[in-house]
Design an enzyme around this catalytic site. Structure first.
Site, PDB file in Angstrom:
ATOM      1  N   HIS A  25     -12.738  -0.243  -8.210  1.00 40.75           N
ATOM      2  CA  HIS A  25     -13.938   0.615  -8.231  1.00 40.75           C
ATOM      3  C   HIS A  25     -13.642   2.048  -7.777  1.00 40.75           C
ATOM      4  CE1 HIS A  25     -15.708   0.027  -3.857  1.00 40.75           C
ATOM      5  NE2 HIS A  25     -14.425   0.327  -3.833  1.00 40.75           N
ATOM      6  N   ASP A  72       0.874  -1.195   0.000  1.00 41.58           N
ATOM      7  CA  ASP A  72       0.000   0.000   0.000  1.00 41.58           C
ATOM      8  C   ASP A  72       0.903   1.235   0.000  1.00 41.58           C
ATOM      9  OD1 ASP A  72      -2.209   1.932   0.613  1.00 41.58           O
ATOM     10  OD2 ASP A  72      -3.346   0.120   1.076  1.00 41.58           O
TER      11      ASP A  72
HETATM   12  C1  LIG Z   1     -10.972   1.228  -0.765  1.00 39.38           C
HETATM   13  S1  LIG Z   1      -9.446   0.893   0.006  1.00 39.38           S
HETATM   14  C2  LIG Z   1      -9.389  -0.883  -0.067  1.00 39.38           C
HETATM   15  C3  LIG Z   1      -8.570  -1.469   1.039  1.00 39.38           C
HETATM   16  C4  LIG Z   1      -8.521  -3.015   1.052  1.00 39.38           C
HETATM   17  N1  LIG Z   1      -8.138  -3.570  -0.226  1.00 39.38           N
HETATM   18  C5  LIG Z   1      -9.843  -3.586   1.484  1.00 39.38           C
HETATM   19  O1  LIG Z   1     -10.602  -4.095   0.662  1.00 39.38           O
HETATM   20  O2  LIG Z   1     -10.132  -3.502   2.685  1.00 39.38           O
HETATM   21  C6  LIG Z   1      -8.287   1.381  -1.240  1.00 39.38           C
HETATM   22  C7  LIG Z   1      -6.821   1.196  -0.831  1.00 39.38           C
HETATM   23  O3  LIG Z   1      -5.986   1.570  -1.949  1.00 39.38           O
HETATM   24  C8  LIG Z   1      -4.846   2.230  -1.431  1.00 39.38           C
HETATM   25  N2  LIG Z   1      -4.227   3.044  -2.493  1.00 39.38           N
HETATM   26  C9  LIG Z   1      -4.693   4.201  -3.046  1.00 39.38           C
HETATM   27  N3  LIG Z   1      -3.838   4.651  -3.987  1.00 39.38           N
HETATM   28  C10 LIG Z   1      -2.806   3.748  -4.023  1.00 39.38           C
HETATM   29  C11 LIG Z   1      -1.602   3.682  -4.791  1.00 39.38           C
HETATM   30  N4  LIG Z   1      -1.323   4.609  -5.715  1.00 39.38           N
HETATM   31  N5  LIG Z   1      -0.771   2.634  -4.583  1.00 39.38           N
HETATM   32  C12 LIG Z   1      -1.057   1.682  -3.642  1.00 39.38           C
HETATM   33  N6  LIG Z   1      -2.192   1.698  -2.888  1.00 39.38           N
HETATM   34  C13 LIG Z   1      -3.047   2.728  -3.072  1.00 39.38           C
HETATM   35  C14 LIG Z   1      -5.410   3.055  -0.293  1.00 39.38           C
HETATM   36  O4  LIG Z   1      -4.416   3.507   0.595  1.00 39.38           O
HETATM   37  C15 LIG Z   1      -6.397   2.060   0.334  1.00 39.38           C
HETATM   38  O5  LIG Z   1      -5.780   1.274   1.324  1.00 39.38           O
END
Ligand SMILES: C[S@@+](CC[C@H](N)C(=O)[O-])C[C@H]1O[C@@H](n2cnc3c(N)ncnc32)[C@H](O)[C@@H]1O
Length: 241
Positions: free
Chosen positions: A148, A110
């Site tokens: 999404h 992440d």
């Molecule tokens: C909606 S959350 C989903 C978290 C997890 N997968 C779950 O289902 O509980 C989206 C995740 O994407 C991560 N994220 C956003 N942009 C990112 C990037 N450029 N690279 C890696 N992770 C990213 C956020 O920090 C967050 O933890």
């Protein structure tokens, strides 16, 4: 349910809903950006309290899902030797996967500020980075509630980075996300549509139909895929390299 309700009703996360009309009128700016002055991921990076609340909300959602996910899709995980949870938040999902399938070498991936505040597990490696630039290599990549959050162009970009990280022929990307079906009378159909609006307001992403998913996976170069509904809001999509 408590973390979900606390996050949903937090004043910062409610502001964007008051800018839905402005967000709808704009081609390129989300209601969240208009209301809060920056995209959600930038906001969370600079606001540790709200970031923790958001990650705890996602973890609570995971706890509701994992039993069904492991029962309905045991074979999706059983044969794997390594798995990276891309955008895995505070690690709740990948740690649950390791506990259920301890033969899998598990990695949590992440953004740096999320990894810095994630849970520790002696058998789960933690790596920070940007999924638009690269993804750690493994036999399989998990994208749970990630695509999404993004536009089609951005999704194709993320999927291509994931495809580069898995072996040709034997690798796969496991997507856990909503599949919209306007014809269905499923009891969760309306909840899926509400999530679609939530994504539009909060992230600039959207929920997708079967055709939308097929189109994305084709554009990202996957050779085949399998879509499996489970007893949840989300479905499981396996995309093969
Ligand atoms: C909606 S959350 C989903 C978290 C997890 N997968 C779950 O289902 O509980 C989206 C995740 O994407 C991560 N994220 C956003 N942009 C990112 C990037 N450029 N690279 C890696 N992770 C990213 C956020 O920090 C967050 O933890």
């Amino acid at each position: 349910m408590v973390p979900i309700i606390l996050a949903l009703t937090h004043k910062n996360f409610m502001v964007p809903w008051h800018f839905m009309k402005e967000g709808l009128k704009s081609e390129s700016t989300t209601a969240f950006e208009i209301g809060m002055g920056m995209p959600i991921w930038k906001f969370l990076e600079g606001h540790p309290v709200q970031s923790k609340l958001f990650n705890e909300e996602m973890a609570a959602e995971t706890r509701l899902l994992t039993k069904t996910l492991f029962e309905d899709c045991k074979d999706t995980f059983q044969g794997l030797d390594s798995l990276v949870d891309v955008g895995g938040g505070n690690g709740t999902t990948i740690m649950a996967i390791y506990e259920a399938f301890p033969h899998i070498k598990c990695t949590l991936y992440d953004l740096p500020h999320v990894i810095a505040n994630s849970r520790d597990h002696p058998s789960v490696e933690k790596v920070s980075g940007d999924m638009f630039k690269s993804v750690p290599t493994a036999q399989a990549i998990l994208l749970k509630l990630i695509l999404h959050d993004w536009t089609d162009e951005e999704c194709v970009n993320i999927l291509k980075r994931c495809k580069e990280a898995i072996p040709k022929e034997t690798g796969k990307v496991i997507i856990v996300d909503v599949v919209l079906d306007e014809e269905t009378t499923h009891e969760l159909a309306k909840t899926r549509l509400v999530l679609d609006i939530d994504m539009m307001v909060s992230t600039g992403g959207r929920e997708r139909t079967l055709d939308d998913w097929e189109n994305l996976l084709k554009r990202a170069g996957f050779r085949s895929h399998k879509i499996r509904p489970i007893r949840a809001i989300q479905s499981v999509i396996e995309a093969f390299s």
